[in-house]
Design an enzyme around this catalytic site. Structure first.
Site, PDB file in Angstrom:
ATOM      1  N   CYS A  91       0.823  -1.228   0.000  1.00  0.00           N
ATOM      2  CA  CYS A  91       0.000   0.000   0.000  1.00  0.00           C
ATOM      3  C   CYS A  91       0.847   1.263   0.000  1.00  0.00           C
ATOM      4  O   CYS A  91       0.312   2.366  -0.166  1.00  0.00           O
ATOM      5  CB  CYS A  91      -0.920  -0.001   1.216  1.00  0.00           C
ATOM      6  SG  CYS A  91      -1.823  -1.539   1.401  1.00  0.00           S
ATOM      7  N   HIS A 118      -8.899   3.681  -1.274  1.00  0.00           N
ATOM      8  CA  HIS A 118      -7.558   3.113  -1.128  1.00  0.00           C
ATOM      9  C   HIS A 118      -7.205   2.240  -2.337  1.00  0.00           C
ATOM     10  O   HIS A 118      -7.240   1.013  -2.252  1.00  0.00           O
ATOM     11  CB  HIS A 118      -7.489   2.312   0.176  1.00  0.00           C
ATOM     12  CG  HIS A 118      -6.140   1.748   0.468  1.00  0.00           C
ATOM     13  ND1 HIS A 118      -4.952   2.287  -0.011  1.00  0.00           N
ATOM     14  CD2 HIS A 118      -5.762   0.669   1.230  1.00  0.00           C
ATOM     15  CE1 HIS A 118      -3.929   1.581   0.420  1.00  0.00           C
ATOM     16  NE2 HIS A 118      -4.399   0.589   1.162  1.00  0.00           N
TER      17      HIS A 118
END
Ligand code: COA
Length: 384
Positions: free
Chosen positions: A83, A332
């Site tokens: 991420c 996200h």
């Protein structure tokens, strides 16, 4: 080292993309280059973040983006750090530009997963954990962050409403952001009534699966002294790592990689947490925002969630956190997330943040975590 700036930035709306990841990456890259007021041929290196291209049967996407930009001869590479992939790409661009290897570099993060169902997307994401010890035994990211939440909750008597306050705040900010996946506020009642995903984390404690793309142009001040927009001066570009598997960590009340990256960043910038006026932090789950605020030194250990409950971190509070809506509401899209945080700071500093503007902000911090904290980036930016 040369003074290095972010001179251009662009993002699409996170959520569900019609385009492929590669098409979206090319579009935002062009928009970022245009916002910088330079030509694609001035780019000397392209750093691409794209962790899950294989889910689209497309790896090695850098040359395809550069070809789309009309600069196929420019070198490129893909950076993968779960991420935190695009903040890692930003760090590499900073190293190249500040070190004098190139005058201008493109950072572009892109991810498309909306063609997968929740089970398939969860399985892909879980590859970023420690496979034999975590993933293979059934751990998912909601489960792993729930473990962090259930460790800290009794230790600090954090009430569900305190985590809820983080979700309510970030959804309120996302409602003011045209780039956000979710643009609807939620109430505390909605939060508390939402289904349990991995106890104690409810639906509204979790970030969604999002598609998205974001791009930055990083350039040496001496090579582009008069960019079209107010540049972000990169005052610190720090990366740190820690033990990836949570079972091996001595301390579960925070992320060691955040603490280490923050320490390096404050040292580089010759600043302390008190100098930062607002922050975009990695709130993949509400517990992650609470821990980040403590690990970054903004609030004492055990009080991160309470500060949100007290309104300190609201957009118009004493210390705004995630004015973009954060990962919770802005979304996200893994490899676009870190670059997207910097797009937010660029828009804030350029008077482009509209209804979510943070007044009088001169110094901001971006914090982006890989997985459960095996890797972490902290960047600090200021106006000229
Ligand atoms: C929380 C989660 C399990 C929900 O998935 P799901 O139950 O399959 O939900 P669906 O995709 O079927 O969506 C159902 C509804 O909830 C909404 N929704 C999904 N996830 C949401 C979230 N995180 N927050 C708010 N709303 C959400 C959808 O928009 C949809 O709304 P609609 O009915 O109005 O269209 C999933 O979003 C998730 O796993 N998130 C975490 C992702 C992750 O781990 N990322 C890596 C972090 S390190």
């Amino acid at each position: 080292m040369r003074e290095t700036w972010v001179i251009g930035a662009a993002s699409n709306r996170f959520g569900k993309m019609r385009e492929t990841g590669r098409e979206a990456a090319t579009e935002v890259a062009l928009a970022a280059i245009e916002s910088a007021g330079i030509e694609p041929r001035q780019i000397g290196y392209t750093f691409v973040a794209n962790a899950f291209g294989v889910a689209e049967h497309q790896a090695h996407v850098g040359p395809l983006i550069n070809t789309g930009l009309g600069i196929p001869e420019v070198p490129s590479c893909t950076i993968e750090s779960a991420c935190s992939s695009s903040s890692a790409a930003l760090h590499e661009a900073f190293v190249h530009v500040s070190g004098g290897f190139t005058d201008a570099a493109l950072v572009v993060g892109s991810e498309k997963l909306s063609h997968l169902d929740t089970l398939a997307a969860t399985s892909y994401f879980a590859c970023g954990a420690d496979y034999p010890f975590e993933t293979k035994n059934g751990a998912t990211f909601p489960g792993l962050y729930a473990t962090l939440a259930s460790t800290s909750q009794p230790a600090y008597a954090t009430r569900p409403e305190m985590f809820g306050a983080i979700a309510v705040k970030n959804h309120a900010n996302g409602a003011r952001n045209p780039h956000a996946h979710f643009q609807k506020p939620i109430s505390m009642e909605t939060y508390l009534a939402s289904p349990m995903i991995a106890s104690p984390l409810r639906l509204y404690d979790c970030c969604p699966f999002s598609d998205g793309a974001a791009a930055l142009v990083v350039a040496a001040k001496e090579a582009t002294p008069s960019p079209a927009r107010e540049p972000l001066v990169i005052r610190a570009s720090a990366r740190a790592g820690s033990i990836a598997g949570m079972h091996d960590r001595p301390d579960m009340l925070g992320l060691p990689a955040t603490r280490a990256a923050a320490e390096i960043a404050y040292r580089q910038a010759k600043m302390t947490p008190r100098d930062i006026q607002f922050a975009e932090v990695h709130d993949c789950f509400t517990i992650a925002e609470a821990l980040a605020l403590e690990d970054l030194g903004f609030f004492p250990r055990g009080t991160g969630a309470k500060e949100s409950f007290d309104g300190t971190t609201a957009r118009d509070g004493r210390f705004p956190v995630n004015p973009s809506g954060g990962l919770k509401a802005k979304g996200h899209p893994v490899s676009a997330t870190g670059a997207g945080q910097v797009v937010e700071i660029f828009e804030q500093f350029n008077g482009l943040a509209g209804a979510r503007a943070v007044p009088h902000a001169e110094i901001a911090l971006a914090h982006n975590v890989g997985a459960t904290g095996g890797s972490c980036s902290v960047h600090i930016f200021s106006r000229r």
